[in-house]
Design a protein around this motif. Structure first.
Motif, PDB file in Angstrom:
ATOM      1  N   ALA A  56      20.110 -21.051 -20.350  1.00 19.86           N
ATOM      2  CA  ALA A  56      19.662 -21.840 -21.476  1.00 19.86           C
ATOM      3  C   ALA A  56      18.199 -21.602 -21.544  1.00 19.86           C
ATOM      4  N   TYR A  57      17.694 -21.219 -22.773  1.00 23.86           N
ATOM      5  CA  TYR A  57      16.328 -21.180 -23.281  1.00 23.86           C
ATOM      6  C   TYR A  57      15.974 -22.393 -24.047  1.00 23.86           C
ATOM      7  N   VAL A  58      14.894 -22.955 -23.628  1.00 23.71           N
ATOM      8  CA  VAL A  58      14.022 -23.840 -24.247  1.00 23.71           C
ATOM      9  C   VAL A  58      13.077 -23.442 -24.975  1.00 23.71           C
ATOM     10  N   CYS A  59      13.021 -23.896 -26.119  1.00 21.45           N
ATOM     11  CA  CYS A  59      11.905 -23.090 -27.050  1.00 21.45           C
ATOM     12  C   CYS A  59      11.213 -24.320 -27.702  1.00 21.45           C
ATOM     13  N   GLU A  60      10.088 -23.956 -28.168  1.00 19.76           N
ATOM     14  CA  GLU A  60       9.287 -24.765 -28.960  1.00 19.76           C
ATOM     15  C   GLU A  60       8.680 -23.720 -30.206  1.00 19.76           C
ATOM     16  N   ARG A  61       9.183 -24.009 -31.282  1.00 20.68           N
ATOM     17  CA  ARG A  61       8.978 -23.287 -32.539  1.00 20.68           C
ATOM     18  C   ARG A  61       9.041 -21.719 -32.153  1.00 20.68           C
ATOM     19  N   PHE A  62       9.917 -21.433 -31.507  1.00 22.49           N
ATOM     20  CA  PHE A  62      10.771 -20.245 -31.207  1.00 22.49           C
ATOM     21  C   PHE A  62       9.905 -19.380 -30.116  1.00 22.49           C
ATOM     22  N   ALA A  63       9.049 -20.020 -29.539  1.00 19.78           N
ATOM     23  CA  ALA A  63       8.196 -19.598 -28.478  1.00 19.78           C
ATOM     24  C   ALA A  63       8.919 -20.164 -27.104  1.00 19.78           C
ATOM     25  N   CYS A  64       9.748 -19.256 -26.383  1.00 18.83           N
ATOM     26  CA  CYS A  64      10.772 -19.760 -25.281  1.00 18.83           C
ATOM     27  C   CYS A  64      10.168 -19.586 -23.742  1.00 18.83           C
ATOM     28  N   ARG A  65      10.510 -20.764 -23.085  1.00 23.04           N
ATOM     29  CA  ARG A  65      10.311 -20.478 -21.791  1.00 23.04           C
ATOM     30  C   ARG A  65      11.192 -19.780 -21.017  1.00 23.04           C
ATOM     31  N   LEU A  66      10.970 -19.670 -19.639  1.00 23.82           N
ATOM     32  CA  LEU A  66      11.810 -18.799 -18.793  1.00 23.82           C
ATOM     33  C   LEU A  66      13.239 -19.042 -18.772  1.00 23.82           C
ATOM     34  N   PRO A  67      14.287 -18.376 -18.986  1.00 21.48           N
ATOM     35  CA  PRO A  67      15.742 -18.919 -18.938  1.00 21.48           C
ATOM     36  C   PRO A  67      16.111 -19.427 -17.685  1.00 21.48           C
ATOM     37  N   VAL A  68      16.876 -20.331 -17.730  1.00 19.34           N
ATOM     38  CA  VAL A  68      17.431 -21.167 -16.618  1.00 19.34           C
ATOM     39  C   VAL A  68      18.935 -21.223 -16.629  1.00 19.34           C
ATOM     40  N   THR A  69      19.456 -21.454 -15.439  1.00 17.91           N
ATOM     41  CA  THR A  69      20.872 -21.293 -15.412  1.00 17.91           C
ATOM     42  C   THR A  69      21.493 -22.612 -14.464  1.00 17.91           C
ATOM     43  N   ASP A  70      20.680 -23.620 -14.301  1.00 26.65           N
ATOM     44  CA  ASP A  70      21.083 -24.679 -13.625  1.00 26.65           C
ATOM     45  C   ASP A  70      20.706 -26.055 -14.551  1.00 26.65           C
ATOM     46  N   VAL A  71      21.462 -27.049 -14.185  1.00 29.32           N
ATOM     47  CA  VAL A  71      20.853 -28.284 -14.937  1.00 29.32           C
ATOM     48  C   VAL A  71      19.583 -28.822 -14.482  1.00 29.32           C
ATOM     49  N   ALA A  72      19.392 -28.861 -13.219  1.00 27.19           N
ATOM     50  CA  ALA A  72      18.253 -29.335 -12.822  1.00 27.19           C
ATOM     51  C   ALA A  72      16.746 -28.710 -13.569  1.00 27.19           C
ATOM     52  N   ALA A  73      17.013 -27.382 -13.598  1.00 24.95           N
ATOM     53  CA  ALA A  73      15.624 -26.572 -14.148  1.00 24.95           C
ATOM     54  C   ALA A  73      15.799 -26.969 -15.658  1.00 24.95           C
ATOM     55  N   LEU A  74      16.935 -26.883 -16.131  1.00 31.27           N
ATOM     56  CA  LEU A  74      17.012 -27.190 -17.745  1.00 31.27           C
ATOM     57  C   LEU A  74      16.209 -28.579 -18.040  1.00 31.27           C
ATOM     58  N   ARG A  75      16.748 -29.669 -17.256  1.00 37.06           N
ATOM     59  CA  ARG A  75      16.308 -30.855 -17.439  1.00 37.06           C
ATOM     60  C   ARG A  75      14.615 -30.951 -17.200  1.00 37.06           C
ATOM     61  N   ALA A  76      14.140 -30.332 -16.353  1.00 38.36           N
ATOM     62  CA  ALA A  76      12.772 -29.948 -16.002  1.00 38.36           C
ATOM     63  C   ALA A  76      11.895 -29.629 -17.022  1.00 38.36           C
ATOM     64  N   GLN A  77      12.786 -28.432 -17.655  1.00 37.68           N
ATOM     65  CA  GLN A  77      11.968 -27.937 -19.006  1.00 37.68           C
ATOM     66  C   GLN A  77      11.970 -28.939 -20.341  1.00 37.68           C
ATOM     67  N   LEU A  78      13.097 -29.593 -20.310  1.00 40.65           N
ATOM     68  CA  LEU A  78      13.184 -30.492 -21.563  1.00 40.65           C
ATOM     69  C   LEU A  78      12.237 -31.719 -21.452  1.00 40.65           C
ATOM     70  N   GLU A  79      11.844 -31.920 -20.136  1.00 45.08           N
ATOM     71  CA  GLU A  79      10.749 -33.164 -19.888  1.00 45.08           C
ATOM     72  C   GLU A  79       9.659 -32.680 -19.992  1.00 45.08           C
ATOM     73  N   VAL A  80       9.162 -31.516 -20.268  1.00 47.63           N
ATOM     74  CA  VAL A  80       7.623 -31.145 -20.249  1.00 47.63           C
ATOM     75  C   VAL A  80       7.040 -31.567 -21.397  1.00 47.63           C
TER      76      VAL A  80
END
Length: 683
Positions: free
Chosen positions: A659-683
């Motif tokens: 998963a790539y979490v981006c803001e206006r196409f500027a993406c954070r580091l890719p993650v492969t586990d749910v916990a890391a994805l949740r942490a990025q979405l809660e930033v």
């Protein structure tokens, strides 16, 4: 009984117009024949606008339009035109604005008198057959208007010109240059809080409408952590679900309640209400995890599938308030009937009384806690709870043997698009494939039957006959529905359909000079003015949905042109959103997307794999995240990468779903586990 000769409405497809096909009135449908006849005969136009489920429309038909003497007056002095407001929202918008400008209020049936070129000079709603309650009789109105047309023509024409100029001003509004800021959403929420009925839920007093778009905006405020947003939403949803506005046997909701307590409904059921409310309750379940909301959402969707679905997948427009000529007859119960079927304790749980709770009959609702009724009747809470559930099924089966209200079985693009969005979202939230299938079938129905050979989206369809070209809301809501289907199924065809429809929305409806979107397309017939629908009423306006869906598309594509077009619609109502928030619920949701933090999520992985599904569920199922868009594709899916810019240059990390979490196409580091994805979405 003598059968009346059919009039010109007999060849129409609208169930509302067909209801009037044997009136003695010489009705015309709206079109060149009627307008040319008014000009040739030098007669004013009597325009009557309503819809098939409208109770007072039926009343006025019985009292006036079926009366030979009244019809004779109409036929002698006027060219009479009948319009289904659901097929022609453009005409309804123009002449409802005129009625409100002249009288300060509106409603249906709408009765307007026009010059032959369409300028309104007098308007009202329901007129009784005899003068009462300060209203003149309909015959008095007809006689006075005919006399004014003959004896004071100049005054009439001048009045029509002034009213036409007045209602044209909304289309002349220009986009504000003031910035769209979070302060608008805060002020709007504060005003909603002030008008909130903290005892009974909802906003203001009677009559009470569900207002799902306004509540959706408040739910977004709850996600932001603003107090007391959650209380406003849950109190209102709880009171509505317990009220008589909810159908406690068959699921779904009536259009509104006539009182402030959600008790006595106006009994007609509309597709647009139930689609929007099902989605709202589903989203409230995401926020609260209260199973009551999931149950209400599910029962509402099951009602639509059971009673409102065409065999090929589209959904009908509405069900009537009346059956056997009596308002609410299908839905109400006598005390004796209830006691005979389910006993006094269960009857009391449904708020019934021996004398009746409405006009000598009982509207079923849930005003009392089961524990209180159980104590009063000396039974256990668990026993009575089970009896109530059993009673719901029994009473439903008994009610099914009654004469049912009529169904308006025309299929409208915008309203079906609302249903598509509701079924798709609920399907992915609840893990219910049948709902996703229903959404897909409906979308295929619309894009097959409600598009012409040139690809032009159409407004309506019934019995194999398609209607006139679609309006801005048809395009905008269908674009949104296709995007929601894409985010549910990740089938690229739905994203491609969304882009095609969005581009056509901009081409046909955008006002390049002043911003926003006209209600009618550049290819539409010329009316007395080209309306621009700005307010969110029972259904979202084309402007508001256009703003929301184009901002969403901008997040998917990075195309600033979509954002610019969407924002221009919000700039038109910059000041109004904060000042009158209940009139701009959908627009405020779009504004929240624009000013609030938003994320784009790209997931690279086989959509059917457990790992990919876990990442997807975290984004769209675990938490309500209204300002997140998501694209998913298998590795090396060239078609998806080409169609959805958010997916380009994204790759799986170490062969795992990523998963790539981006803001206006500027993406954070890719993650492969749910916990890391949740942490990025809660930033």
């Amino acid at each position: 009984m003598t059968t009346r000769r059919a009039n010109r409405l007999a060849t129409e497809t609208s169930p509302y117009l067909l209801q009037h096909a044997h009136n003695p009135v010489d009705w015309y449908p709206w079109g060149p024949e009627a307008l040319d006849r008014a000009t040739a005969d030098d007669k004013p136009i009597l325009l009557s606008i309503g819809y098939a489920a409208c109770h007072w429309c039926h009343v006025m038909e019985r009292e006036s339009f079926e009366d030979d003497d009244t019809a004779s007056l109409m036929n002698e002095h006027f060219v009479s035109i009948k319009v289904d407001r659901e097929e022609r929202p453009d005409l309804d918008a123009i002449y409802m604005d005129a009625a409100q400008a002249m009288t300060g209020s509106g409603g249906w049936p709408l009765t307007a008198f026009l010059t032959p070129d369409g300028r309104p000079f007098f308007a009202g709603t329901y007129f009784p057959p005899v003068a009462q309650h300060g209203l003149p009789s309909f015959r008095q109105v007809l006689t006075s208007i005919a006399q004014a047309w003959t004896e004071r023509r100049d005054e009439v024409v001048t009045q029509g010109t002034k009213i036409a100029e007045h209602i044209a001003r909304a289309g002349l509004l220009s986009a504000s240059h003031e910035p769209l800021t979070d302060e608008i959403t805060r002020t709007a929420f504060s005003r909603l809080h002030q008008s909130f009925d903290d005892e009974r839920g909802g906003f203001g007093g009677a009559p009470k409408f569900p207002q799902p778009m306004t509540l959706e905006f408040v739910l977004r405020c709850a996600v932001r952590g603003w107090e007391p947003a959650t209380t406003i939403v849950t109190t209102t949803l709880d009171r509505m679900a317990a009220g008589g506005i909810a159908d406690h046997l068959g699921g779904g909701f009536a259009r509104y309640s006539t009182d402030a307590s959600w008790h006595v409904p106006h009994f007609e059921k509309m597709l647009y209400d139930n689609a929007q409310l099902a989605r709202l309750y589903a989203r409230a379940w995401q926020v609260t995890r209260d199973d009551r909301y999931r149950r209400v959402a599910t029962e509402t969707l099951e009602y639509l599938l059971r009673e409102m679905q065409h065999a090929e997948g589209g959904f009908f427009s509405s069900q009537d308030a009346d059956s056997e000529g009596v308002e609410g007859k299908f839905f109400v119960w006598s005390w004796d009937e209830l006691v005979m079927l389910v006993g006094p304790a269960v009857a009391a749980c449904f708020g019934a009384t021996p004398e009746g709770n409405w006009e000598g009959t009982n509207v079923l609702w849930r005003p009392h806690a089961v524990a209180d009724v159980a104590a009063e009747h000396g039974v256990s809470v668990d026993e009575l709870t089970a009896e109530v559930e059993d009673a719901r099924q029994l009473l439903f089966e008994v009610r099914e043997r009654r004469v049912k209200p009529g169904t308006d079985d025309k299929i409208l693009t915008a309203w079906n698009a609302l249903a598509i969005g509701a079924f798709a979202e609920a399907g992915r939230m609840f893990g219910e494939p049948s709902y996703v299938q229903a959404a897909t079938r409906c979308a295929e129905f619309v894009l097959t039957h409600l598009r012409d050979d040139r690809g032009r989206l159409l407004r309506s369809w019934r019995d194999g006959v398609a209607g006139r070209p679609g309006f801005a809301d048809d395009y905008a809501v269908m674009t949104s529905a296709c995007l929601t289907l894409y985010e549910t199924t990740f089938e690229v065809r739905w994203f491609e359909e969304a882009v095609t429809l969005a581009d056509e929305l901009i081409r046909l409806f955008r006002d390049d000079e002043r911003g926003g979107f006209f209600q009618t397309g550049s290819d539409a017939e010329e009316l007395v003015l080209r309306p621009k629908e700005l307010y969110d009423n029972a259904t979202p306006s084309g402007n508001s949905v256009a703003a929301d869906v184009l901002l969403r598309l901008a997040l998917f594509t990075g195309d600033a042109a979509y954002e610019h077009a969407g924002v221009s619609a919000l700039r038109l109502i910059h000041d109004a959103m904060a000042g009158a928030p209940t009139g701009f619920g959908q627009a405020l949701c779009a504004l929240d997307l624009y000013v609030g933090p938003s994320n784009e999520v790209a997931i690279i992985g086989d959509p059917s794999s457990d790992g990919t599904r876990a990442l997807v569920t975290e984004v769209t199922g675990a938490v309500y995240r209204p300002n997140v868009v998501m694209a998913v594709a298998a590795p090396r899916d060239e078609r998806a990468a080409l169609a959805v810019p958010l997916l380009r240059d994204r790759a799986a990390k170490d062969g795992m779903p990523t998963a790539y979490v981006c803001e206006r196409f500027a993406c954070r580091l890719p993650v492969t586990d749910v916990a890391a994805l949740r942490a990025q979405l809660e930033v």
